[in-house]
Motif scaffolding. Structure first.
Motif, PDB file in Angstrom:
ATOM      1  N   SER A 179      27.015  15.030 115.563  1.00 43.68           N
ATOM      2  CA  SER A 179      25.895  15.423 116.523  1.00 43.68           C
ATOM      3  C   SER A 179      24.714  14.814 116.407  1.00 43.68           C
ATOM      4  O   SER A 179      24.103  14.765 117.226  1.00 43.68           O
ATOM      5  N   THR A 180      24.122  14.580 114.971  1.00 44.77           N
ATOM      6  CA  THR A 180      22.887  13.950 115.023  1.00 44.77           C
ATOM      7  C   THR A 180      22.822  12.590 115.575  1.00 44.77           C
ATOM      8  O   THR A 180      22.205  12.217 116.225  1.00 44.77           O
ATOM      9  N   SER A 198      26.692  10.776 124.950  1.00 47.92           N
ATOM     10  CA  SER A 198      25.117  10.891 125.139  1.00 47.92           C
ATOM     11  C   SER A 198      24.627  10.591 126.486  1.00 47.92           C
ATOM     12  O   SER A 198      25.321  10.404 127.454  1.00 47.92           O
ATOM     13  N   ARG A 223      24.914  11.359 117.975  1.00 51.45           N
ATOM     14  CA  ARG A 223      24.888  11.373 119.458  1.00 51.45           C
ATOM     15  C   ARG A 223      23.566  11.818 120.050  1.00 51.45           C
ATOM     16  O   ARG A 223      22.872  11.421 120.945  1.00 51.45           O
ATOM     17  N   THR A 224      22.856  13.022 119.314  1.00 53.09           N
ATOM     18  CA  THR A 224      21.232  13.137 119.516  1.00 53.09           C
ATOM     19  C   THR A 224      20.441  11.973 119.539  1.00 53.09           C
ATOM     20  O   THR A 224      19.814  11.749 120.494  1.00 53.09           O
ATOM     21  N   ARG A 277      37.276  15.879 117.681  1.00 54.05           N
ATOM     22  CA  ARG A 277      36.350  15.532 118.454  1.00 54.05           C
ATOM     23  C   ARG A 277      36.569  13.958 119.088  1.00 54.05           C
ATOM     24  O   ARG A 277      36.853  13.068 118.287  1.00 54.05           O
ATOM     25  N   THR A 300      26.380  16.468 128.524  1.00 53.10           N
ATOM     26  CA  THR A 300      26.995  16.217 127.225  1.00 53.10           C
ATOM     27  C   THR A 300      28.258  15.912 126.964  1.00 53.10           C
ATOM     28  O   THR A 300      28.695  15.508 125.964  1.00 53.10           O
ATOM     29  N   ASP A 301      29.086  15.949 128.277  1.00 53.06           N
ATOM     30  CA  ASP A 301      30.537  15.689 128.233  1.00 53.06           C
ATOM     31  C   ASP A 301      30.990  15.237 129.508  1.00 53.06           C
ATOM     32  O   ASP A 301      30.423  15.474 130.361  1.00 53.06           O
ATOM     33  N   GLU A 306      33.044  13.675 124.560  1.00 50.17           N
ATOM     34  CA  GLU A 306      31.586  14.092 124.264  1.00 50.17           C
ATOM     35  C   GLU A 306      30.668  12.708 124.393  1.00 50.17           C
ATOM     36  O   GLU A 306      31.195  11.947 123.891  1.00 50.17           O
ATOM     37  N   SER A 321      20.971   9.772 122.331  1.00 50.13           N
ATOM     38  CA  SER A 321      20.673  10.540 123.816  1.00 50.13           C
ATOM     39  C   SER A 321      18.783  10.536 123.824  1.00 50.13           C
ATOM     40  O   SER A 321      18.517  10.468 124.879  1.00 50.13           O
ATOM     41  N   PHE A 341      34.552  11.041 121.131  1.00 48.65           N
ATOM     42  CA  PHE A 341      33.092  10.835 121.618  1.00 48.65           C
ATOM     43  C   PHE A 341      33.280   9.417 122.551  1.00 48.65           C
ATOM     44  O   PHE A 341      34.113   8.588 122.201  1.00 48.65           O
TER      45      PHE A 341
END
Length: 193
Positions: free
Chosen positions: A83-84, A31, A86-87, A58, A15-16, A29, A90, A60
Motif C-alpha cells: 500500500s505504501t 496507482s 502504491r501511494t 492482491r 485506485t483499481d 489495484e 501515486s 497490482f
C-alpha cells in the motif's frame, strides 16, 4: 504468478480497474500514474505483480514494466508495504522516484504520506545501487542533479501546463543538456509543449 493481463477494460476507478480476460474479470489495484495512462473502454494491457499473503491475494497493475520494477524494489525494503509503495507511485512519477533514490534525495521520498526520515533513508540505502542497475539508465544521476528542474516545472505550471507533461519535456531536455539553466529549460520546454 500472473505477470500481465490483456483484455477489455470493464471498470476504471482511481485506485483499481476490472479487466475482462476471456470472460473472467480481474480486480487489479493501480496507482494514479497507471490510472492516468490507461485508455477507457478499450482493450488494455497491464503488467502485474501478484502478491500472495496468508490472508489475501492482491493483484497490482502497472502501465509499464519500469513502474512494476520500481514497485517490486520498494516492497523489498523493510517498512514499505504494498500500500505504501502504491501511494508512492501515486504521489510521484516512477522516474521521479528513481531519480530521488539514485541521488539520495530523502526529502523528496519523505514528501510521500506515511514515509518518515528513517524509512526514506532506508529506501535510499537499500535501493540506490539496485535502482540504477534495474533501470539500466545512466541518465538518472544527471537529470535530478539539476537544481533548476523544480523551478522550471513550477514556472511551467504557473503558465498553465500540466505538471506531468512538463516533467517529461524538462527531463528530456536535461538528459541532453544537464547543465541547462532555469531560463534555458523554460524556453526549450515552451518550444516542445
Amino acid at each position: 504468478m500472473i505477470a500481465q493481463l490483456q483484455g477489455k477494460l470493464v471498470e476504471k476507478n482511481l485506485t483499481d480497474v476490472i479487466i475482462d480476460c476471456g470472460g473472467v474479470g480481474y480486480f487489479v489495484e493501480i496507482s494514479l500514474h497507471t490510472y492516468s495512462n490507461i485508455p477507457e473502454g478499450e482493450n488494455v494491457k497491464v503488467f502485474t505483480h501478484h502478491l500472495v499473503r496468508e490472508d489475501a491475494h492482491r493483484l497490482f497493475g502497472f502501465v509499464d514494466k519500469t513502474e512494476r520494477e520500481i514497485f517490486r524494489l520498494l516492497i523489498s525494503v523493510s517498512g514499505i508495504g504494498a500500500s505504501t509503495a502504491r501511494t508512492m507511485l501515486s504521489s510521484m512519477e516512477p522516474d521521479h522516484i528513481a531519480h530521488a533514490i539514485a541521488n539520495g534525495d530523502a526529502k523528496t521520498i519523505q514528501s510521500v504520506k506515511g514515509i518518515g526520515a528513517k524509512t526514506a533513508q532506508r529506501v535510499i540505502i537499500d535501493l540506490r545501487d539496485k535502482i540504477i542497475q534495474v533501470l539500466d539508465n545512466p541518465e538518472l544521476t544527471v537529470v535530478a542533479s539539476n537544481t533548476g528542474r523544480e523551478e522550471a516545472l513550477s514556472a511551467l505550471e504557473t503558465l498553465g501546463y500540466l505538471r506531468k507533461q512538463a516533467q517529461k519535456v524538462v527531463d528530456k531536455i536535461l538528459s541532453s543538456q544537464p547543465d541547462a539553466s532555469v531560463e534555458q529549460l523554460i524556453k526549450e520546454a515552451l518550444k516542445q509543449l
